[in-house]
Design an enzyme around this catalytic site. Structure first.
Site, short mmCIF file in Angstrom:
data_model
loop_
_atom_site.label_atom_id
_atom_site.label_comp_id
_atom_site.label_asym_id
_atom_site.label_seq_id
_atom_site.Cartn_x
_atom_site.Cartn_y
_atom_site.Cartn_z
N GLU A 193 -7.79 -4.96 -0.12
CA GLU A 193 -8.40 -5.62 -1.28
C GLU A 193 -8.41 -7.14 -1.16
O GLU A 193 -9.27 -7.81 -1.73
CB GLU A 193 -7.65 -5.23 -2.57
CG GLU A 193 -7.55 -3.74 -2.81
CD GLU A 193 -8.87 -3.08 -3.18
OE1 GLU A 193 -9.93 -3.58 -2.74
OE2 GLU A 193 -8.83 -2.07 -3.89
N HIS A 240 0.86 -1.20 0.00
CA HIS A 240 0.00 0.00 0.00
C HIS A 240 0.89 1.23 0.00
O HIS A 240 1.95 1.23 0.62
CB HIS A 240 -0.90 0.00 1.25
CG HIS A 240 -2.05 0.95 1.15
ND1 HIS A 240 -1.94 2.28 1.46
CD2 HIS A 240 -3.34 0.75 0.75
CE1 HIS A 240 -3.11 2.87 1.27
NE2 HIS A 240 -3.98 1.97 0.84
N1 ACO Z 1 3.90 -7.69 -4.75
C1 ACO Z 1 5.24 -7.78 -4.96
N2 ACO Z 1 6.09 -6.74 -4.83
C2 ACO Z 1 5.56 -5.58 -4.48
C3 ACO Z 1 4.19 -5.41 -4.22
C4 ACO Z 1 3.34 -6.53 -4.37
N3 ACO Z 1 2.03 -6.46 -4.17
N4 ACO Z 1 3.94 -4.13 -3.89
C5 ACO Z 1 5.13 -3.48 -3.93
N5 ACO Z 1 6.10 -4.36 -4.28
C6 ACO Z 1 7.53 -4.09 -4.40
C7 ACO Z 1 7.84 -3.37 -5.70
O1 ACO Z 1 8.09 -4.28 -6.75
C8 ACO Z 1 9.06 -2.58 -5.31
O2 ACO Z 1 10.15 -3.47 -5.29
P1 ACO Z 1 11.59 -2.98 -5.84
O3 ACO Z 1 11.90 -1.72 -5.08
O4 ACO Z 1 12.47 -4.13 -5.53
O5 ACO Z 1 11.39 -2.72 -7.29
C9 ACO Z 1 8.77 -2.19 -3.86
O6 ACO Z 1 7.88 -3.19 -3.36
C10 ACO Z 1 8.12 -0.82 -3.71
O7 ACO Z 1 7.10 -0.69 -4.70
P2 ACO Z 1 6.33 0.67 -4.99
O8 ACO Z 1 5.54 0.53 -6.26
O9 ACO Z 1 7.24 1.83 -4.86
O10 ACO Z 1 5.35 0.68 -3.79
P3 ACO Z 1 4.12 1.63 -3.63
O11 ACO Z 1 3.99 1.83 -2.18
O12 ACO Z 1 4.16 2.82 -4.47
O13 ACO Z 1 2.95 0.70 -4.21
C11 ACO Z 1 0.93 -0.41 -4.53
C12 ACO Z 1 1.72 0.56 -3.65
C13 ACO Z 1 0.69 0.19 -5.92
C14 ACO Z 1 -0.45 -0.64 -3.88
C15 ACO Z 1 1.68 -1.73 -4.65
O14 ACO Z 1 1.95 -2.27 -3.38
C16 ACO Z 1 0.97 -2.76 -5.52
O15 ACO Z 1 1.08 -2.72 -6.74
N6 ACO Z 1 0.20 -3.73 -4.87
C17 ACO Z 1 -0.53 -4.69 -5.61
C18 ACO Z 1 -1.85 -4.09 -6.12
C19 ACO Z 1 -2.85 -3.88 -5.00
O16 ACO Z 1 -3.08 -4.74 -4.15
N7 ACO Z 1 -3.49 -2.69 -5.03
C20 ACO Z 1 -4.51 -2.30 -4.05
C21 ACO Z 1 -3.98 -1.36 -3.03
S1 ACO Z 1 -5.19 -0.97 -1.79
C22 ACO Z 1 -6.17 0.25 -2.48
O17 ACO Z 1 -5.79 0.92 -3.39
C23 ACO Z 1 -7.59 0.46 -1.97
#
Ligand code: ACO
Length: 378
Positions: free
Chosen positions: A312, A254
């Site tokens: 989610e 998140h």
């Molecule tokens: N699975 C695997 N790796 C992940 C995940 C995940 N769900 N989420 C983040 N990471 C990793 C990224 O690959 C990144 O790794 P790296 O630095 O080695 O490349 C690191 O964690 C940071 O990622 P960011 O994209 O900078 O994290 P951010 O906090 O911006 O992302 C987000 C948040 C978009 C929700 C992300 O966690 C994601 O894509 N999750 C999956 C989709 C999801 O469940 N969305 C619903 C969110 S809840 C809502 O919106 C109501």
């Protein structure tokens, strides 16, 4: 001229609100003074409406009056049904149809913020349910005034009065997701009314913002992953392969929460109760196994990233358990979030200021106009 750009407005505090506090470090969500764990599983959705619109919980007679006022505003104007029929004919995605129908809610009424808020919250279950039925070649069912809001939404979708457990499960979900700080759709709504536009315009824009996959779209894929894994002994290999390919696990991570999203536990508990009494217990245990394997493997593959379960993951399980198809997961989110949108609009109209940030210009300047006959291609 060289202002720093806050990309995506990350970290910018744009207004004060009494509606919700999101503490990403502590994993805490406060809804108008109440921790989400305290209020979401216990209050009726109508009590939370009163809390959000009036700033306190209602007394008995006040709650009865609010229920009556909401129930009277459920039925859709004929123009809304006409648009939904047309949208169904062209198989429009559900969120597009919802946006079109929400915009008709100002028809035939005097524009008034309190009435707009009541109408938008009261009518959106009919919009979602009617459209789903039309898409599936069934006629919409008439609005029923005697049901509570959550039960009425399920009735609009399925055409049957739900069990008290089903209604409570959905009510807990709607309360849990009704507001969440300055998320993109809420911010959209506030920007629109900050121009002193009306609430129906604002919530129409908010539906459009929620539609995007970066905001309201993740629970469907989260459910798909659990179903694809199929049994707990396959979770490790499946998730390891996914992470090794650099893919993300839906339902984890998140932008704000660096610890477990507090809403995940509430929805997990609601899902568990529901699956125990009415659903498939194995499905719940599978989801639990997938979650614990995912958390272990995320910690191994992404050390230091603080990735935890988000809202989610268990939204998917709960809504699936209630029989809602994945196409209605984001629209169900809109049914709950409509309350937060309207309350933010009322707050903005009361003491807000025009929201008008600036941009940094990175284009050219001082170019000379060349007439069409003297311009060359490229
Ligand atoms: N699975 C695997 N790796 C992940 C995940 C995940 N769900 N989420 C983040 N990471 C990793 C990224 O690959 C990144 O790794 P790296 O630095 O080695 O490349 C690191 O964690 C940071 O990622 P960011 O994209 O900078 O994290 P951010 O906090 O911006 O992302 C987000 C948040 C978009 C929700 C992300 O966690 C994601 O894509 N999750 C999956 C989709 C999801 O469940 N969305 C619903 C969110 S809840 C809502 O919106 C109501």
């Amino acid at each position: 001229m060289n202002q720093a750009v806050a990309q995506g407005l990350d970290g910018v505090v744009a207004a004060s609100t009494r509606l919700s506090l999101v503490d990403g470090e502590q994993g805490r969500l406060v809804l108008a003074g109440y921790d989400v764990e305290e209020i979401a599983p216990r209050a009726s959705f109508e009590e939370v409406c009163f809390l959000f619109w009036q700033g306190r919980l209602p007394a008995n007679s006040e709650l009865d009056l609010l229920k009556e006022r909401l129930a009277r505003r459920r039925a859709l104007p004929p123009a809304a049904l006409g648009i939904l029929r047309e949208a169904a004919r062209s198989r429009a995605p559900v969120m597009d149809a919802v946006r079109m129908a929400v915009s008709t809610l100002s028809l035939g009424r005097e524009e008034e913020p309190g009435d707009d808020a009541l109408t938008a919250v009261a009518a959106i279950p009919c919009i979602v349910g009617s459209y789903w039925r039309l898409l599936n070649d069934r006629e919409p069912v008439p609005a029923l005034e005697e049901l509570g809001h959550a039960a009425h939404f399920l009735h609009q979708v399925f055409g049957e009065i739900p069990s008290p457990e089903q209604a409570r499960g959905l009510e807990t979900y709607l309360n849990t997701v009704c507001d969440h700080g300055f998320n993109a759709s809420t911010f959209t709504a506030r920007v629109i009314v900050s121009t002193q536009s009306d609430i129906i315009s604002a919530v129409t824009g908010a539906v459009g913002a929620l539609k995007g996959p970066l905001h309201g779209g993740a629970p469907g894929p989260a459910l798909d992953m659990v179903l694809e894994i199929g049994s707990p002994d396959r979770a490790d290999a499946f998730i390891t392969a996914k992470l090794s390919r650099g893919e993300r696990l839906m339902g984890f991570g998140h932008r704000v929460y660096r610890v477990r999203d507090p809403r995940a536990d509430i929805l997990a508990a609601a899902a568990e109760r529901f699956y125990t009494t009415a659903g498939d217990r194995e499905m719940y245990q599978l989801a639990r196994a997938v979650e614990s394997t995912a958390l272990r493997l995320l910690a191994e593959h992404k050390p230091g990233r603080r990735l935890d379960t988000n809202v989610e993951f268990y939204t998917a399980l709960l809504l699936h358990g209630l029989g809602l198809p994945t196409e209605l997961f984001t629209p169900a989110f809109a049914v709950g979030r409509m309350l937060g949108w309207t309350a933010h609009c009322l707050e903005q109209l009361k003491d807000g200021r025009l929201i008008r940030p600036q941009s940094r210009y990175v284009g050219e300047a001082g170019l000379r106009f060349v007439t069409l006959d003297q311009r060359s291609v490229g």
